[in-house]
Design a protein around this motif. Structure first.
Motif, short mmCIF file in Angstrom:
data_model
loop_
_atom_site.label_atom_id
_atom_site.label_comp_id
_atom_site.label_asym_id
_atom_site.label_seq_id
_atom_site.Cartn_x
_atom_site.Cartn_y
_atom_site.Cartn_z
N TYR A 1 0.83 -1.20 0.00
CA TYR A 1 0.00 0.00 0.00
C TYR A 1 0.87 1.25 0.00
CZ TYR A 1 -4.47 -2.40 0.91
OH TYR A 1 -5.60 -3.15 0.82
N ALA A 2 1.92 1.25 0.81
CA ALA A 2 2.81 2.41 0.89
C ALA A 2 3.45 2.69 -0.46
CB ALA A 2 3.88 2.18 1.95
N ILE B 1 -4.27 3.72 5.03
CA ILE B 1 -3.26 4.40 4.21
C ILE B 1 -2.90 5.75 4.84
CG2 ILE B 1 -4.77 5.57 2.53
CD1 ILE B 1 -1.41 3.83 1.84
N GLY B 2 -3.85 6.38 5.53
CA GLY B 2 -3.56 7.64 6.22
C GLY B 2 -2.49 7.45 7.29
N ASN C 1 -7.08 1.65 -4.06
CA ASN C 1 -7.97 0.64 -3.49
C ASN C 1 -7.53 0.24 -2.07
OD1 ASN C 1 -10.24 -0.97 -3.60
ND2 ASN C 1 -9.15 -2.72 -4.44
N SER C 2 -7.39 1.25 -1.23
CA SER C 2 -6.94 1.04 0.15
C SER C 2 -7.93 1.68 1.12
CB SER C 2 -5.57 1.70 0.33
OG SER C 2 -5.23 1.80 1.68
N PRO C 3 -8.09 1.10 2.30
CA PRO C 3 -8.90 1.77 3.32
C PRO C 3 -8.26 3.11 3.70
CG PRO C 3 -8.46 -0.52 3.93
CD PRO C 3 -7.60 -0.20 2.74
N ILE D 1 -6.31 12.39 0.98
CA ILE D 1 -6.30 10.98 1.35
C ILE D 1 -7.44 10.20 0.70
CG2 ILE D 1 -7.61 11.23 3.50
CD1 ILE D 1 -4.52 8.99 2.96
N LYS D 2 -8.57 10.82 0.53
CA LYS D 2 -9.72 10.15 -0.10
C LYS D 2 -9.37 9.75 -1.54
CE LYS D 2 -14.62 10.75 0.10
NZ LYS D 2 -14.67 10.12 1.39
N GLU D 3 -8.75 10.65 -2.28
CA GLU D 3 -8.35 10.36 -3.65
C GLU D 3 -7.30 9.25 -3.68
OE1 GLU D 3 -5.98 12.44 -7.40
OE2 GLU D 3 -6.89 13.74 -5.89
#
Length: 144
Positions: A8-9, A42-43, A36-38, A28-30
């Motif tokens: 993910y990172a 990812i935040g 395709n990460s929660p 972060i939403k974008e």
């Protein structure tokens, strides 16, 4: 070989490097939607990388993440090490604690060669290489 967190990172950092090349902050939403990460997951990953100096972040309505030209010179090996530690580049291929150059397991020498090649590949690849104008269209950052 890479943890899910590290995958993910990597995808997020590549996406941010591509989208922020013009100076834009990416929210972060974008990022979460594109890779395709929660969002919360990812935040947290990106805040950790920001604290370590791999990217910049800003809070608020117009906040988000940004990778400068200097930060874009970061190698993928540096990101992997920041997330997963150096086990991928230093550890035993079987995860054995006793394995070393002086006390090798049966796959030690072969695995060491492969491990060194991976370190070279990831070490020579930087985020800036993903900033080319058409690279975003070439890469599929979502796992289907």
């Amino acid at each position: 070989m890479l943890s899910k967190t590290c995958e993910y990172a990597m995808r997020a950092m590549i996406y941010i490097a591509q989208k922020s090349r013009d100076g834009s902050m990416i929210n972060i939403k974008e990022i979460a939607g594109r890779i395709n990460s929660p969002e919360l997951f990812i935040g947290k990953i990106l805040q950790n990388l920001s604290k370590q100096g791999f990217l910049q972040s800003a809070k608020g309505r117009y906040g988000g993440f940004y990778i400068s030209d200097k930060e874009a010179e970061t190698s993928l090996a540096d990101i992997i090490t920041a997330i997963d530690g150096d086990k991928m580049f230093e550890g035993c291929g079987l995860g054995l604690a006793f394995c070393s150059d002086t006390n090798p397991c049966p796959i030690h020498n072969t695995y060491k060669e492969a491990r060194n090649q991976l370190h070279e590949i990831y070490g020579q690849t930087t985020l800036s290489q993903f900033r080319e104008a058409d690279s975003l269209e070439k890469l599929m950052l979502r796992r289907e």
